[in-house]
Design a protein around this motif. Structure first.
Motif, mmCIF file in Angstrom:
data_model
loop_
_atom_site.group_PDB
_atom_site.id
_atom_site.type_symbol
_atom_site.label_atom_id
_atom_site.label_comp_id
_atom_site.label_asym_id
_atom_site.label_seq_id
_atom_site.Cartn_x
_atom_site.Cartn_y
_atom_site.Cartn_z
ATOM 1 N N SER A 40 0.826 -1.445 0.005
ATOM 2 C CA SER A 40 0.063 0.112 0.057
ATOM 3 C C SER A 40 0.890 1.344 -0.014
ATOM 4 N N HIS A 41 2.267 1.163 -0.500
ATOM 5 C CA HIS A 41 3.179 2.250 -0.188
ATOM 6 C C HIS A 41 3.752 2.446 -1.749
ATOM 7 N N ARG A 94 4.016 7.633 -0.575
ATOM 8 C CA ARG A 94 2.407 7.768 -0.674
ATOM 9 C C ARG A 94 2.036 6.421 -0.016
ATOM 10 N N GLU A 96 -1.263 4.517 1.678
ATOM 11 C CA GLU A 96 -2.446 4.431 1.729
ATOM 12 C C GLU A 96 -2.808 3.400 2.766
ATOM 13 N N LYS A 97 -3.582 3.922 3.637
ATOM 14 C CA LYS A 97 -4.018 3.060 4.776
ATOM 15 C C LYS A 97 -5.494 3.383 5.199
ATOM 16 N N VAL A 101 -5.264 8.377 1.917
ATOM 17 C CA VAL A 101 -3.983 8.523 1.194
ATOM 18 C C VAL A 101 -2.794 9.537 1.969
#
Length: 119
Positions: A40-41, A94, A96-97, A101
């Motif tokens: 997610s990075h 970046r 994303e969690k 974002v």
């Protein structure tokens, strides 16, 4: 001036290659968990930027692999960086969690984040 930047960039890349850090050794299961979290990075970067090299070295020390996005030569990634983060400045992580974002710009902040989240 352009030649000097190009030459210094190649020197930085050569030294990074020669003095490459060792990664953390984890069990297969632990490494799979780290890899799943890292999906997610994304790291927006320039290949020869010294601050980007600093972040990539920290990634290697933590045995973390993010999607590396070239914001210098790829106009799509450059536009994503400008639209999402608000400016074209590298390195930029970046994150994303939970559908949100976050854009993290400073190399020292990114390295501290890596050490906290992936150590």
């Amino acid at each position: 001036m352009k030649f000097i930047r190009w030459f210094l960039g190649r020197v930085i890349l050569l030294l990074n290659f020669v003095f490459s850090p060792k990664g953390v050794k984890r069990s297969d299961e632990a490494q799979q968990q780290v890899d799943a979290k890292a999906q997610s990075h994304a790291l927006y970067q320039f290949e020869a930027c010294p601050f980007c090299v600093k972040v990539r070295r920290a990634m290697k020390r933590q045995s973390v692999k993010f999607d590396l996005r070239d914001a210098k030569n790829d106009q799509t990634h450059r536009a994503e960086l400008e639209a999402g983060g608000g400016r074209v400045k590298v390195p930029c992580l970046r994150i994303e969690k939970d559908g949100a974002v976050q854009w993290m710009y400073e190399s020292s902040d990114i390295v501290a984040y890596l050490e906290k989240e992936f150590a």
